[in-house]
Design a protein around this motif. Structure first.
Motif, PDB file in Angstrom:
ATOM      1  N   THR A 278     -13.078   8.562  -9.977  1.00 50.83           N
ATOM      2  CA  THR A 278     -14.349   9.254 -10.214  1.00 50.83           C
ATOM      3  C   THR A 278     -15.462   8.223 -10.046  1.00 50.83           C
ATOM      4  N   SER A 279     -16.690   8.717 -10.034  1.00 51.20           N
ATOM      5  CA  SER A 279     -17.817   7.789  -9.844  1.00 51.20           C
ATOM      6  C   SER A 279     -17.958   6.816 -11.026  1.00 51.20           C
ATOM      7  N   ASN A 280     -17.283   7.121 -12.136  1.00 53.29           N
ATOM      8  CA  ASN A 280     -17.416   6.232 -13.298  1.00 53.29           C
ATOM      9  C   ASN A 280     -16.229   5.306 -13.509  1.00 53.29           C
ATOM     10  N   SER A 281     -15.159   5.540 -12.735  1.00 51.78           N
ATOM     11  CA  SER A 281     -13.986   4.698 -12.988  1.00 51.78           C
ATOM     12  C   SER A 281     -13.992   3.466 -12.079  1.00 51.78           C
ATOM     13  N   PRO A 282     -13.411   2.360 -12.584  1.00 46.69           N
ATOM     14  CA  PRO A 282     -13.418   1.133 -11.768  1.00 46.69           C
ATOM     15  C   PRO A 282     -12.497   1.257 -10.557  1.00 46.69           C
ATOM     16  N   ILE A 283     -12.793   0.472  -9.540  1.00 47.58           N
ATOM     17  CA  ILE A 283     -11.966   0.465  -8.326  1.00 47.58           C
ATOM     18  C   ILE A 283     -10.630  -0.210  -8.656  1.00 47.58           C
ATOM     19  N   VAL A 284      -9.546   0.397  -8.164  1.00 49.67           N
ATOM     20  CA  VAL A 284      -8.207  -0.170  -8.392  1.00 49.67           C
ATOM     21  C   VAL A 284      -7.654  -0.651  -7.050  1.00 49.67           C
ATOM     22  N   LEU A 285      -7.424  -1.934  -6.933  1.00 41.96           N
ATOM     23  CA  LEU A 285      -6.777  -2.478  -5.722  1.00 41.96           C
ATOM     24  C   LEU A 285      -5.619  -3.352  -6.203  1.00 41.96           C
ATOM     25  N   ASN A 286      -4.451  -2.715  -6.322  1.00 44.61           N
ATOM     26  CA  ASN A 286      -3.315  -3.388  -6.964  1.00 44.61           C
ATOM     27  C   ASN A 286      -2.845  -4.643  -6.259  1.00 44.61           C
ATOM     28  N   GLU A 287      -2.997  -4.672  -4.930  1.00 42.91           N
ATOM     29  CA  GLU A 287      -2.436  -5.824  -4.204  1.00 42.91           C
ATOM     30  C   GLU A 287      -3.474  -6.904  -3.903  1.00 42.91           C
ATOM     31  N   VAL A 288      -4.658  -6.772  -4.528  1.00 42.40           N
ATOM     32  CA  VAL A 288      -5.674  -7.821  -4.370  1.00 42.40           C
ATOM     33  C   VAL A 288      -5.595  -8.741  -5.586  1.00 42.40           C
ATOM     34  N   LYS A 289      -5.338 -10.010  -5.316  1.00 40.19           N
ATOM     35  CA  LYS A 289      -5.092 -10.951  -6.414  1.00 40.19           C
ATOM     36  C   LYS A 289      -6.304 -11.866  -6.630  1.00 40.19           C
ATOM     37  N   LEU A 290      -7.468 -11.268  -6.693  1.00 42.22           N
ATOM     38  CA  LEU A 290      -8.682 -12.057  -6.923  1.00 42.22           C
ATOM     39  C   LEU A 290      -9.181 -11.744  -8.327  1.00 42.22           C
ATOM     40  N   ASN A 291      -9.340 -12.766  -9.161  1.00 37.53           N
ATOM     41  CA  ASN A 291      -9.862 -12.512 -10.498  1.00 37.53           C
ATOM     42  C   ASN A 291     -11.208 -13.208 -10.659  1.00 37.53           C
ATOM     43  N   LYS A 292     -11.751 -13.104 -11.846  1.00 38.03           N
ATOM     44  CA  LYS A 292     -13.092 -13.657 -12.103  1.00 38.03           C
ATOM     45  C   LYS A 292     -13.132 -15.149 -11.752  1.00 38.03           C
ATOM     46  N   ALA A 421     -15.532  -4.506  -1.532  1.00 36.33           N
ATOM     47  CA  ALA A 421     -16.834  -5.056  -1.939  1.00 36.33           C
ATOM     48  C   ALA A 421     -17.206  -4.558  -3.346  1.00 36.33           C
ATOM     49  N   LEU A 422     -16.938  -3.276  -3.584  1.00 36.06           N
ATOM     50  CA  LEU A 422     -17.246  -2.737  -4.924  1.00 36.06           C
ATOM     51  C   LEU A 422     -16.350  -3.383  -5.982  1.00 36.06           C
ATOM     52  N   TYR A 423     -15.091  -3.577  -5.619  1.00 38.72           N
ATOM     53  CA  TYR A 423     -14.117  -4.194  -6.531  1.00 38.72           C
ATOM     54  C   TYR A 423     -14.592  -5.598  -6.932  1.00 38.72           C
ATOM     55  N   MET A 424     -15.026  -6.381  -5.919  1.00 41.80           N
ATOM     56  CA  MET A 424     -15.473  -7.755  -6.214  1.00 41.80           C
ATOM     57  C   MET A 424     -16.794  -7.727  -6.986  1.00 41.80           C
ATOM     58  N   ALA A 425     -17.652  -6.772  -6.637  1.00 42.54           N
ATOM     59  CA  ALA A 425     -18.944  -6.676  -7.339  1.00 42.54           C
ATOM     60  C   ALA A 425     -18.712  -6.330  -8.816  1.00 42.54           C
ATOM     61  N   GLU A 426     -17.719  -5.492  -9.076  1.00 45.89           N
ATOM     62  CA  GLU A 426     -17.432  -5.138 -10.477  1.00 45.89           C
ATOM     63  C   GLU A 426     -16.941  -6.352 -11.250  1.00 45.89           C
ATOM     64  N   LYS A 440     -20.330   5.211  -5.557  1.00 43.36           N
ATOM     65  CA  LYS A 440     -18.981   5.789  -5.664  1.00 43.36           C
ATOM     66  C   LYS A 440     -19.042   7.305  -5.529  1.00 43.36           C
ATOM     67  N   ALA A 441     -20.041   7.897  -6.142  1.00 49.98           N
ATOM     68  CA  ALA A 441     -20.184   9.363  -6.048  1.00 49.98           C
ATOM     69  C   ALA A 441     -20.372   9.770  -4.594  1.00 49.98           C
ATOM     70  N   GLU A 442     -21.163   9.011  -3.872  1.00 55.95           N
ATOM     71  CA  GLU A 442     -21.394   9.323  -2.440  1.00 55.95           C
ATOM     72  C   GLU A 442     -20.131   9.093  -1.618  1.00 55.95           C
ATOM     73  N   MET A 443     -19.378   8.076  -1.992  1.00 55.32           N
ATOM     74  CA  MET A 443     -18.140   7.820  -1.230  1.00 55.32           C
ATOM     75  C   MET A 443     -17.184   8.997  -1.343  1.00 55.32           C
ATOM     76  N   LEU A 444     -17.126   9.559  -2.525  1.00 56.62           N
ATOM     77  CA  LEU A 444     -16.210  10.694  -2.738  1.00 56.62           C
ATOM     78  C   LEU A 444     -16.616  11.910  -1.896  1.00 56.62           C
ATOM     79  N   LEU A 445     -17.876  11.932  -1.466  1.00 54.12           N
ATOM     80  CA  LEU A 445     -18.353  13.073  -0.662  1.00 54.12           C
ATOM     81  C   LEU A 445     -18.190  12.861   0.852  1.00 54.12           C
ATOM     82  N   LEU A 446     -17.803  11.645   1.228  1.00 53.96           N
ATOM     83  CA  LEU A 446     -17.746  11.331   2.667  1.00 53.96           C
ATOM     84  C   LEU A 446     -16.838  12.285   3.465  1.00 53.96           C
ATOM     85  N   PRO A 447     -15.628  12.618   2.955  1.00 57.31           N
ATOM     86  CA  PRO A 447     -14.773  13.506   3.756  1.00 57.31           C
ATOM     87  C   PRO A 447     -15.468  14.822   4.112  1.00 57.31           C
TER      88      PRO A 447
END
Ligand code: M6R
Length: 614
Positions: A278-292, A421-426, A440-447
Motif C-alpha cells: 500500500t502507499s503507506n507500507s515500506p518497500i520490501v526487497l528481500n534479496e537486497v542486502k544493503l542496510n543503514k 530508489a524508494l527502498y534506499m531512500a526509506e 507509492k500511491a501513483e506507482m500502484l496506479l501505473l498498470p
C-alpha cells in the motif's frame, strides 16, 4: 549470441536438437546446423538463415538419421565471416571425423590458423571456430583421447568459448568446456543434454550442472566426468532449475512484441506484489542486502548496462540521485571495462541486464567485484551468470521476453529502479514521508494508466502510418525523459531500420537542427513538470525549421494544437513516474511502423537477444 546444444543418450537426437535450437533462436538466426553420429560416420547438415531452412534441408535425409542418439547443434549470430552455409557450424576437421559447435570468439584464431595451415590443414570457412576443429583434431591424432585433446587445445586458445565436440572414433562421447560464455549440462536418466541456456533443455529435465570456466566435462549416456583446469576430477554440483517448461505462444497477437507490450500492466502488478503493498507500507526487497551502515559508507553508485538496459539505468540515475542523494554514474559496460575505472568498497555497482548474460556487463561486474564493491544486479534472469555474481539481487520478473526488441523487460527494469530508489531512500531517510506516500500511491496506479493507453492504440497506429515512410526520425526530450527519447529511437531503429536518434531537446540548436526540413519528423516527449516549457520552446524552434512535429504529452494545453501536426495524449502522471507512461506509445509507434513496412518485427536483421561476446 550463438546457441549450442548437444545430446547423448538413448533417444532419437534430431528432434531434441532442433527443439533445443528453436528455444535458442533468440541468440541468433543467421544460420544453423547439426552434426549427427550415425553407425559409421558423422553427418553434418547446415542452412543459411532461420531454423526453418535447416528443417527443410533435413527433410529428405530423415530416414538416414532418425535412429541416431548423439549429436550437436548450433544457431549462429555471425562474428567472423558472413552468414553463409560455409561459415555455419558445426565445423569439421579435414578428415571429417571431428565436429565442433562454438559460442564466443577465439581471439588468437589468426595465429592458430597460420600454424595449422603450415601443418597442412585446409580451412574452408572464414570463422574463428574452424581453428578449434583443426586444432583439437590434430592433437587428437597424437593423444587418441578426445577429452585430453580438448584439455590440451583449450590451453592454446585465447578468448571466450562454450564448446561441444564429438569424434567419430568415440561413438558415445561428447566433450564440453567453457570460458566466459554460458553452458549448462542437463542431467537425465541415461542421457545428458548440453545447452547455452535453460529453455533448450527444460522440457527434458530440471536437473542441471552449470559448468564453470575452464572445466572440461566428458559425457556418455551413463557417465559424467568433470575435470578442472589442473585435470583433477571434481564432484558435479547438480542444481534443480527453478523453471517450468512454458509453451511460448503469441496468444492471438501478430507478433511477440505486440503481445509483450500488452503484458506490461500485468508485469508491473506482478513486480509490485509482495514489494509494495500500500502507499503507506515500506518497500520490501528481500534479496537486497544493503542496510543503514552499508548505505552510510557508500560515496557513489556506478550503474553499468548495455542497450535498452542502459536507458533504464540512465533513468535509474535520475531517480536515485533525486530520492537518495547519492551521486550516480552510468556507463555503457563496453566502455567501462577498457579504462582505469575507480571503484572500491565504498562504491555500489549496479548491473542491469534483461538476460543477465551480456558479456560486456558481466565482465564489468566481475572487475568491480574484484575491487571490493558491493554488486547489485537487476535482471530478468535470476538464474543467470550475473545473478550468480550478485551480493544483492532485484529480480525484475517480466517473464520470458521473446521479441528481440526489449519492451516489457524495460518497463520492469524501470519499476525495479523505482522500488530500489524508494527502498534506499526509506533506509537513508532522504525523502519526506508525504512524498514517499504520494509516489507509492501513483506507482500502484501505473498498470491502469498503461491499460488506458493500450485501449487507444489505434490512434498511435494512425500516427505510425502517417510517418512510416520516412528515412530519418528525431526524438527530443529533457530531464528524466531524455533516456525515453533515446529508447524510443532505439526501438524504431532496431525493428524498422529507420535512422532514428534521440537528443536532449536543448542540444538540438547545437548542431542537429541543421538536419531539419519539411521531411523530418520530430517527436517531442512533452510531459508536464520542471522542463515542460523548455521543451515547448525547443519544439517551436524545430517547427520554425518546418519539421513535421509530433507531441507525446499528458498536457491538454490548447496551444499545442497549433504547434504540432499530431498529438498523442497519455494519462496524467507525476513527472517522476512519467518515463513509464511515456514509453508505451513509443514502443507502439516503433511496432506499427515496422509492421506497416513489413519488417521481421520479432527477429530484426543482424540482432540477437543475448549478446555474449564483447
Ligand atoms: O540482456 P541485456 O539487457 O543485458 O541486453 C542488452 C542489450 O543487448 C539489449 O537491451 C538490446 O539493446 C535490445 N535489443 C534492446 O531492444
Amino acid at each position: 549470441m550463438c546457441g549450442i546444444v548437444g545430446y547423448v543418450g538413448k533417444k532419437p537426437v534430431v528432434d531434441i536438437l532442433l527443439d533445443g535450437l528453436e528455444q535458442l533462436e533468440y541468440r541468433g538466426y543467421d544460420s544453423s546446423g547439426i552434426a549427427i553420429k550415425t553407425a559409421t560416420s558423422i553427418d553434418v547438415y547446415k542452412a543459411e538463415g532461420k531454423l526453418a531452412n535447416l528443417r527443410d534441408v533435413l527433410r529428405p535425409n530423415a530416414d538416414k538419421i532418425t535412429q541416431s542418439t548423439m549429436g550437436i547443434g548450433h544457431i549462429r549470430w555471425a562474428t567472423h565471416g558472413a552468414p553463409t552455409v560455409l561459415n555455419a557450424h558445426p565445423h569439421t576437421c579435414n578428415c571429417g571425423n571431428l565436429v565442433v559447435v562454438h559460442n564466443g570468439i577465439i581471439e588468437n584464431y589468426k595465429e592458430l590458423r597460420s600454424e595449422l595451415e603450415a601443418e597442412g590443414c585446409t580451412f574452408r570457412s572464414q570463422t574463428d571456430t574452424e581453428t578449434v576443429s583443426h586444432l583439437v583434431a590434430s592433437i587428437y591424432a597424437e593423444v587418441k583421447d578426445l577429452t585430453k585433446a580438448v584439455q590440451i587445445a583449450t590451453k592454446k586458445i585465447e578468448g571466450a568459448y562454450a564448446l561441444c565436440i564429438m569424434h567419430n572414433n568415440e561413438p558415445e562421447k561428447l566433450v564440453v568446456t567453457k570460458r566466459n560464455a554460458p553452458l549448462l549440462i542437463g542431467v537425465g536418466e541415461g542421457e545428458f543434454f548440453v545447452a547455452s541456456d535453460v529453455p533448450a533443455i527444460i522440457k527434458h529435465t530440471k536437473k542441471a550442472i552449470y559448468l564453470t570456466d575452464n572445466q572440461v566435462a566428458t559425457l556418455t549416456p551413463n557417465s559424467l566426468k568433470i575435470e578442472n583446469e589442473k585435470e583433477e576430477e571434481i564432484e558435479p554440483k547438480v542444481e534443480v532449475l527453478p523453471w517450468e517448461p512454458v509453451a511460448l505462444s503469441k496468444m492471438g497477437y501478430k507478433h511477440f512484441m505486440l503481445k509483450e507490450i500488452h503484458e506490461q500492466p500485468d508485469v508491473i502488478r506482478n513486480i509490485l506484489v509482495g514489494k509494495l503493498h500500500t502507499s503507506n507500507s515500506p518497500i520490501v526487497l528481500n534479496e537486497v542486502k544493503l542496510n543503514k551502515e552499508t548505505l552510510k559508507n557508500l560515496n557513489r553508485i556506478q550503474v553499468i548496462a548495455c542497450g535498452t538496459s542502459l536507458h533504464a539505468a540512465m533513468i535509474g540515475k535520475y531517480i536515485i540521485e533525486n530520492f537518495c542523494e547519492i551521486p550516480v554514474d552510468v556507463e555503457a559496460s563496453s566502455e567501462y571495462i577498457y579504462r582505469k575505472t575507480v571503484t572500491d568498497e565504498h562504491t555500489l555497482v549496479i548491473g542491469v541486464s534483461q538476460s543477465g548474460e551480456t558479456a560486456d556487463t558481466l565482465t564489468a561486474i566481475k572487475q568491480s567485484k574484484a575491487r571490493g564493491s558491493h554488486i547489485l544486479i537487476i535482471t530478468n534472469r535470476p538464474d543467470s551468470a550475473m545473478a550468480r555474481e550478485a551480493d544483492s539481487l532485484v529480480p525484475v520478473s517480466a517473464g520470458i521476453e521473446v521479441s528481440v526488441a526489449a519492451t516489457k523487460s524495460y518497463i520492469a527494469q524501470l519499476t525495479s529502479f523505482y522500488l530500489l530508489a524508494l527502498y534506499m531512500a526509506e533506509i537513508k531517510g532522504t525523502m519526506a514521508q508525504s512524498d514517499l506516500t504520494n509516489l507509492k500511491a501513483e506507482m500502484l496506479l501505473l498498470p491502469q494508466k498503461i491499460e488506458q493507453i493500450l485501449a487507444h492504440k489505434e490512434e498511435i497506429q494512425t500516427c505510425a502510418r502517417k510517418y512510416a515512410n520516412t528515412r530519418d526520425f528525431i526524438y527530443i526530450a529533457r530531464g528524466i525523459n531524455y533516456p525515453t527519447a533515446l529508447e524510443g529511437a532505439l526501438k524504431l531503429k532496431e525493428i524498422s531500420y529507420i535512422n532514428a536518434t534521440g537528443y536532449p531537446a536543448g542540444e538540438l540548436k547545437h548542431g542537429p537542427i541543421a538536419m531539419l526540413d519539411e521531411t523530418m519528423p520530430v517527436l517531442s516527449v512533452l510531459m508536464k513538470g520542471s522542463v515542460y516549457e523548455k521543451i515547448l520552446s525547443n519544439s517551436e524552434e524545430a517547427k520554425a525549421r518546418n519539421a513535421r512535429m509530433i507531441a507525446l504529452t499528458n498536457s491538454t494545453d490548447a496551444k499545442l494544437d497549433d504547434l504540432f501536426d499530431f498529438i498523442i495524449r497519455v494519462p496524467e502522471v507525476t513527472e517522476l513516474l512519467s518515463p513509464i507512461v511515456a514509453m508505451i506509445p513509443l514502443q507502439l509507434i516503433a511496432y506499427y511502423i515496422a509492421e506497416f513496412l513489413g519488417k521481421d518485427v520479432d527477429q530484426p536483421r543482424n540482432l540477437a537477444k543475448s549478446v555474449t561476446v564483447e
